[in-house]
Scaffold this motif. Structure first.
Motif, PDB file in Angstrom:
ATOM      1  N   VAL A 201       0.849  -1.190   0.000  1.00  0.00           N
ATOM      2  CA  VAL A 201       0.000   0.000   0.000  1.00  0.00           C
ATOM      3  C   VAL A 201       0.887   1.243   0.000  1.00  0.00           C
ATOM      4  O   VAL A 201       1.755   1.402   0.854  1.00  0.00           O
ATOM      5  N   LEU A 202       0.698   2.098  -0.998  1.00  0.00           N
ATOM      6  CA  LEU A 202       1.486   3.326  -1.143  1.00  0.00           C
ATOM      7  C   LEU A 202       0.589   4.518  -0.817  1.00  0.00           C
ATOM      8  O   LEU A 202      -0.408   4.746  -1.496  1.00  0.00           O
ATOM      9  N   GLU A 203       0.940   5.262   0.204  1.00  0.00           N
ATOM     10  CA  GLU A 203       0.150   6.420   0.617  1.00  0.00           C
ATOM     11  C   GLU A 203       0.875   7.715   0.301  1.00  0.00           C
ATOM     12  O   GLU A 203       2.053   7.854   0.618  1.00  0.00           O
ATOM     13  N   GLY A 204       0.187   8.667  -0.353  1.00  0.00           N
ATOM     14  CA  GLY A 204       0.763   9.964  -0.662  1.00  0.00           C
ATOM     15  C   GLY A 204       1.395   9.992  -2.044  1.00  0.00           C
ATOM     16  O   GLY A 204       2.005   9.020  -2.497  1.00  0.00           O
TER      17      GLY A 204
ATOM     18  N   ARG B  33      -3.334   3.960 -28.353  1.00  0.00           N
ATOM     19  CA  ARG B  33      -4.663   3.647 -28.867  1.00  0.00           C
ATOM     20  C   ARG B  33      -5.703   4.297 -27.959  1.00  0.00           C
ATOM     21  O   ARG B  33      -5.420   4.617 -26.800  1.00  0.00           O
ATOM     22  N   THR B  34      -6.914   4.464 -28.505  1.00  0.00           N
ATOM     23  CA  THR B  34      -8.006   5.029 -27.698  1.00  0.00           C
ATOM     24  C   THR B  34      -9.220   4.120 -27.772  1.00  0.00           C
ATOM     25  O   THR B  34      -9.407   3.367 -28.740  1.00  0.00           O
ATOM     26  N   ILE B  35     -10.034   4.203 -26.713  1.00  0.00           N
ATOM     27  CA  ILE B  35     -11.245   3.392 -26.613  1.00  0.00           C
ATOM     28  C   ILE B  35     -12.308   4.272 -25.962  1.00  0.00           C
ATOM     29  O   ILE B  35     -11.973   5.276 -25.318  1.00  0.00           O
ATOM     30  N   ASP B  36     -13.578   3.930 -26.127  1.00  0.00           N
ATOM     31  CA  ASP B  36     -14.624   4.830 -25.640  1.00  0.00           C
ATOM     32  C   ASP B  36     -14.659   4.912 -24.119  1.00  0.00           C
ATOM     33  O   ASP B  36     -14.868   5.985 -23.557  1.00  0.00           O
ATOM     34  N   GLU B  37     -14.430   3.787 -23.421  1.00  0.00           N
ATOM     35  CA  GLU B  37     -14.619   3.796 -21.975  1.00  0.00           C
ATOM     36  C   GLU B  37     -13.483   3.072 -21.264  1.00  0.00           C
ATOM     37  O   GLU B  37     -13.125   1.940 -21.614  1.00  0.00           O
ATOM     38  N   LEU B  38     -12.911   3.724 -20.262  1.00  0.00           N
ATOM     39  CA  LEU B  38     -11.915   3.117 -19.383  1.00  0.00           C
ATOM     40  C   LEU B  38     -12.315   3.414 -17.953  1.00  0.00           C
ATOM     41  O   LEU B  38     -12.801   4.502 -17.642  1.00  0.00           O
ATOM     42  N   VAL B  39     -12.099   2.463 -17.070  1.00  0.00           N
ATOM     43  CA  VAL B  39     -12.585   2.617 -15.698  1.00  0.00           C
ATOM     44  C   VAL B  39     -11.546   3.265 -14.803  1.00  0.00           C
ATOM     45  O   VAL B  39     -11.804   4.262 -14.143  1.00  0.00           O
ATOM     46  N   GLU B  40     -10.330   2.722 -14.753  1.00  0.00           N
ATOM     47  CA  GLU B  40      -9.318   3.218 -13.827  1.00  0.00           C
ATOM     48  C   GLU B  40      -7.928   3.154 -14.446  1.00  0.00           C
ATOM     49  O   GLU B  40      -7.705   2.494 -15.457  1.00  0.00           O
ATOM     50  N   ARG B  41      -7.002   3.851 -13.786  1.00  0.00           N
ATOM     51  CA  ARG B  41      -5.622   3.850 -14.232  1.00  0.00           C
ATOM     52  C   ARG B  41      -4.963   2.508 -13.940  1.00  0.00           C
ATOM     53  O   ARG B  41      -5.302   1.826 -12.989  1.00  0.00           O
ATOM     54  N   LEU B  42      -3.975   2.172 -14.780  1.00  0.00           N
ATOM     55  CA  LEU B  42      -3.242   0.926 -14.618  1.00  0.00           C
ATOM     56  C   LEU B  42      -1.866   1.090 -15.243  1.00  0.00           C
ATOM     57  O   LEU B  42      -1.739   1.620 -16.346  1.00  0.00           O
ATOM     58  N   ILE B  43      -0.833   0.657 -14.538  1.00  0.00           N
ATOM     59  CA  ILE B  43       0.537   0.667 -15.056  1.00  0.00           C
ATOM     60  C   ILE B  43       1.143  -0.700 -14.764  1.00  0.00           C
ATOM     61  O   ILE B  43       1.088  -1.186 -13.630  1.00  0.00           O
ATOM     62  N   ILE B  44       1.714  -1.334 -15.790  1.00  0.00           N
ATOM     63  CA  ILE B  44       2.332  -2.646 -15.642  1.00  0.00           C
ATOM     64  C   ILE B  44       3.734  -2.613 -16.240  1.00  0.00           C
ATOM     65  O   ILE B  44       3.907  -2.199 -17.396  1.00  0.00           O
ATOM     66  N   CYS B  45       4.719  -3.050 -15.476  1.00  0.00           N
ATOM     67  CA  CYS B  45       6.114  -3.088 -15.938  1.00  0.00           C
ATOM     68  C   CYS B  45       6.569  -4.532 -16.094  1.00  0.00           C
ATOM     69  O   CYS B  45       6.546  -5.313 -15.129  1.00  0.00           O
ATOM     70  N   ASP B  46       6.973  -4.891 -17.313  1.00  0.00           N
ATOM     71  CA  ASP B  46       7.564  -6.207 -17.588  1.00  0.00           C
ATOM     72  C   ASP B  46       6.689  -7.381 -17.144  1.00  0.00           C
ATOM     73  O   ASP B  46       7.200  -8.479 -16.888  1.00  0.00           O
TER      74      ASP B  46
ATOM     75  N   THR C 291       5.536  -7.992 -14.402  1.00  0.00           N
ATOM     76  CA  THR C 291       5.959  -8.471 -13.081  1.00  0.00           C
ATOM     77  C   THR C 291       5.443  -7.593 -11.945  1.00  0.00           C
ATOM     78  O   THR C 291       5.275  -8.070 -10.824  1.00  0.00           O
ATOM     79  N   VAL C 292       5.199  -6.319 -12.203  1.00  0.00           N
ATOM     80  CA  VAL C 292       4.702  -5.419 -11.169  1.00  0.00           C
ATOM     81  C   VAL C 292       3.653  -4.502 -11.789  1.00  0.00           C
ATOM     82  O   VAL C 292       3.810  -4.028 -12.919  1.00  0.00           O
ATOM     83  N   ALA C 293       2.558  -4.303 -11.047  1.00  0.00           N
ATOM     84  CA  ALA C 293       1.469  -3.457 -11.535  1.00  0.00           C
ATOM     85  C   ALA C 293       1.088  -2.450 -10.456  1.00  0.00           C
ATOM     86  O   ALA C 293       1.245  -2.707  -9.254  1.00  0.00           O
ATOM     87  N   PHE C 294       0.581  -1.308 -10.907  1.00  0.00           N
ATOM     88  CA  PHE C 294       0.122  -0.251  -9.997  1.00  0.00           C
ATOM     89  C   PHE C 294      -1.322   0.105 -10.340  1.00  0.00           C
ATOM     90  O   PHE C 294      -1.639   0.333 -11.509  1.00  0.00           O
ATOM     91  N   ILE C 295      -2.175   0.124  -9.307  1.00  0.00           N
ATOM     92  CA  ILE C 295      -3.561   0.526  -9.498  1.00  0.00           C
ATOM     93  C   ILE C 295      -3.945   1.480  -8.372  1.00  0.00           C
ATOM     94  O   ILE C 295      -3.395   1.396  -7.269  1.00  0.00           O
ATOM     95  N   PRO C 296      -4.862   2.421  -8.616  1.00  0.00           N
ATOM     96  CA  PRO C 296      -5.306   3.325  -7.542  1.00  0.00           C
ATOM     97  C   PRO C 296      -6.176   2.575  -6.543  1.00  0.00           C
ATOM     98  O   PRO C 296      -6.901   1.643  -6.903  1.00  0.00           O
ATOM     99  N   ALA C 297      -6.094   2.983  -5.272  1.00  0.00           N
ATOM    100  CA  ALA C 297      -6.907   2.351  -4.232  1.00  0.00           C
ATOM    101  C   ALA C 297      -7.921   3.328  -3.648  1.00  0.00           C
ATOM    102  O   ALA C 297      -8.705   2.963  -2.776  1.00  0.00           O
ATOM    103  N   ARG C 298      -7.901   4.581  -4.137  1.00  0.00           N
ATOM    104  CA  ARG C 298      -8.834   5.587  -3.644  1.00  0.00           C
ATOM    105  C   ARG C 298      -9.111   6.571  -4.766  1.00  0.00           C
ATOM    106  O   ARG C 298      -8.247   6.789  -5.641  1.00  0.00           O
ATOM    107  N   ASP C 299     -10.289   7.165  -4.775  1.00  0.00           N
ATOM    108  CA  ASP C 299     -10.698   8.038  -5.877  1.00  0.00           C
ATOM    109  C   ASP C 299      -9.810   9.261  -6.033  1.00  0.00           C
ATOM    110  O   ASP C 299      -9.659   9.786  -7.139  1.00  0.00           O
ATOM    111  N   ASP C 300      -9.231   9.751  -4.920  1.00  0.00           N
ATOM    112  CA  ASP C 300      -8.391  10.944  -5.023  1.00  0.00           C
ATOM    113  C   ASP C 300      -6.964  10.622  -5.454  1.00  0.00           C
ATOM    114  O   ASP C 300      -6.120  11.503  -5.544  1.00  0.00           O
ATOM    115  N   HIS C 301      -6.686   9.335  -5.742  1.00  0.00           N
ATOM    116  CA  HIS C 301      -5.379   8.890  -6.233  1.00  0.00           C
ATOM    117  C   HIS C 301      -4.238   9.194  -5.266  1.00  0.00           C
ATOM    118  O   HIS C 301      -3.089   9.300  -5.674  1.00  0.00           O
TER     119      HIS C 301
END
Length: 327
Positions: free
Chosen positions: A114-117, A196-209, A211-221
Motif C-alpha cells: 500500500v502506497l500512501e501519498g 490507442r483510444t477506446i470509448d470507456e476506461l474505468v481506472e488507471r493501470l501501469i504494468i512493468c515487464d 511483473t509489477v502493476a500499480f492501481i489506484p486504491a482511492r478516488d483521489d489517487h
C-alpha cells in the motif's frame, strides 16, 4: 585587479580548474614557479592547494606535484567511501537475522504494498520504470489530465524508449481532442511507442515487464497498490490486452464520425450507458469528458431519435436497435 579578493569569490567544483587556473598551473609545472601576482586572477590555485609559497622568495609560488595534489583531493573522498562501506556492512549485519525468516514466510500480503501519498507513489513508479527492461503498459482514463502530469509521464517514458523498452498506452477517445495529449503523443510517436483510444476506461493501470502493476486504491489517487503477485499481474495483463484489441490506434483518425444512422460512435457509447441507468455525471466520468459536453451529446442523440424527454429517450434507444449494431 584588486588584491583583497575574498576567498570563495572564484568558486568552481573541486574536480576542475578554470581556464586561467589551468594555464598558470601548467606554467608553474614547466618553469618550476610562478609569480604570486599572476595568480590573483585564479585564487582557486591556492584554495585547491596546487601552489605553495617559495621558501626563498615569498613573491613566488611553487607548484605542488600533481600526484601529491591528487592524493590530497582523493583522501577525503576515499575516507567517505570507506565510511559508507562500513555503514553498509552494519546494515547488512542488522538485517541478516531476519532474511532467513523472510524467505520462509512468503504470503500474499508480501506481494501487495500500500502506497500512501503522491510522493511515495511517484517514487515507487519511478523505481519500477527505471528497472523496466522489456515493456511498459499503461491505461490512462479521462482527458482531464494537466500538462504537468503529461510532462511528468513524458519524462518517465523517454528513458525507457531510449533503452529500447516497448511502451503501449491506452487513452479514451476524448484524448483525441485534448491538445496537450496530442502534443505529448507527437513528441514520442517515432515507432517505439503505440497509442490507442477506446470509448470507456474505468481506472488507471501501469504494468512493468508483466511483473509489477500499480492501481489506484482511492478516488483521489492519494493511495495506490503496488502488486507483485504473479496471478494478479497476469490477470491485469489480460484485462489490458482485452481493452487493447478493442481500441483504435491514435494514428487512425477520429472514431467520432457519424454512422449511417447519423449517430456518432461516442453517442452510441452514451446511449448504452443511458439504457443501463447511469446519470450524466457518471457517464461523463466513464467516458472522460466534462458533464457539459456529455449533455450536448445527449441532446444531439435525442434530436436524432426524435425524443422529447429523458424518459422517452431511453425507450427510443431501446426500440431503435442502435445498440445491437456494430460500431
Amino acid at each position: 585587479m584588486s588584491t583583497n579578493r575574498t576567498k570563495g569569490a572564484h568558486p568552481h567544483p573541486i574536480t576542475e580548474l578554470c581556464k586561467e587556473g589551468s594555464r598558470l598551473y601548467t606554467t608553474a609545472l614547466r618553469a618550476g614557479r610562478v609569480s604570486r601576482a599572476d595568480t590573483e586572477a585564479a585564487p582557486c590555485l591556492l584554495e585547491l592547494a596546487l601552489l605553495h609559497p617559495d621558501p626563498d622568495d615569498p613573491t613566488w609560488l611553487r607548484p605542488v606535484p600533481p600526484a601529491v595534489a591528487l592524493a590530497q583531493r582523493l583522501h577525503p573522498i576515499e575516507r567517505e567511501i570507506t565510511e559508507h562501506r562500513r555503514l553498509s556492512v552494519q546494515l547488512a549485519d542488522a538485517f541478516e537475522p531476519f532474511m532467513a525468516l523472510g524467505m520462509q514466510t512468503t504470503t500474499t500480503s508480501d506481494s501487495i504494498t500500500v502506497l500512501e501519498g503522491g510522493e511515495r507513489i511517484n517514487a515507487a513508479l519511478n523505481l519500477a520504470t527505471a528497472q523496466c527492461q522489456t515493456e511498459l503498459l499503461t491505461v490512462q482514463p479521462s482527458d482531464r489530465v494537466s500538462e504537468r502530469s503529461l510532462l511528468r509521464s513524458l519524462e518517465r517514458d523517454k528513458p525507457l524508449i531510449e533503452r529500447g523498452v516497448k511502451v503501449r498506452s491506452l487513452y479514451q477517445h476524448t484524448a483525441r481532442y485534448n491538445p496537450e495529449k496530442l502534443s505529448y503523443v507527437a513528441r514520442l510517436s517515432d515507432g517505439k511507442v503505440e497509442y490507442r483510444t477506446i470509448d470507456e476506461l474505468v481506472e488507471r493501470l501501469i504494468i512493468c515487464d508483466e511483473t509489477v502493476a500499480f492501481i489506484p486504491a482511492r478516488d483521489d489517487h492519494q493511495v495506490a497498490l503496488e502488486l507483485r503477485h504473479p496471478g494478479l499481474v497476469r490477470y491485469l495483463v489480460k484485462v489490458f490486452e482485452y481493452l487493447w484489441d478493442r481500441a483504435v490506434p491514435m494514428s487512425a483518425g477520429t472514431p467520432y464520425g457519424a454512422a449511417t444512422d447519423g449517430i456518432t460512435e461516442i453517442q452510441h457509447s452514451i446511449a448504452k450507458l443511458l439504457v443501463e441507468g447511469h446519470v450524466d455525471e457518471a457517464i461523463a466520468r466513464r467516458l472522460g469528458m466534462n458533464v457539459r459536453t456529455c449533455r450536448a451529446h445527449i441532446a444531439k442523440l435525442a434530436s436524432a431519435l426524435g425524443s422529447g424527454s429523458r424518459a422517452q429517450l431511453g425507450y427510443l434507444i431501446a426500440q431503435s436497435g442502435i445498440l445491437e449494431q456494430e460500431h
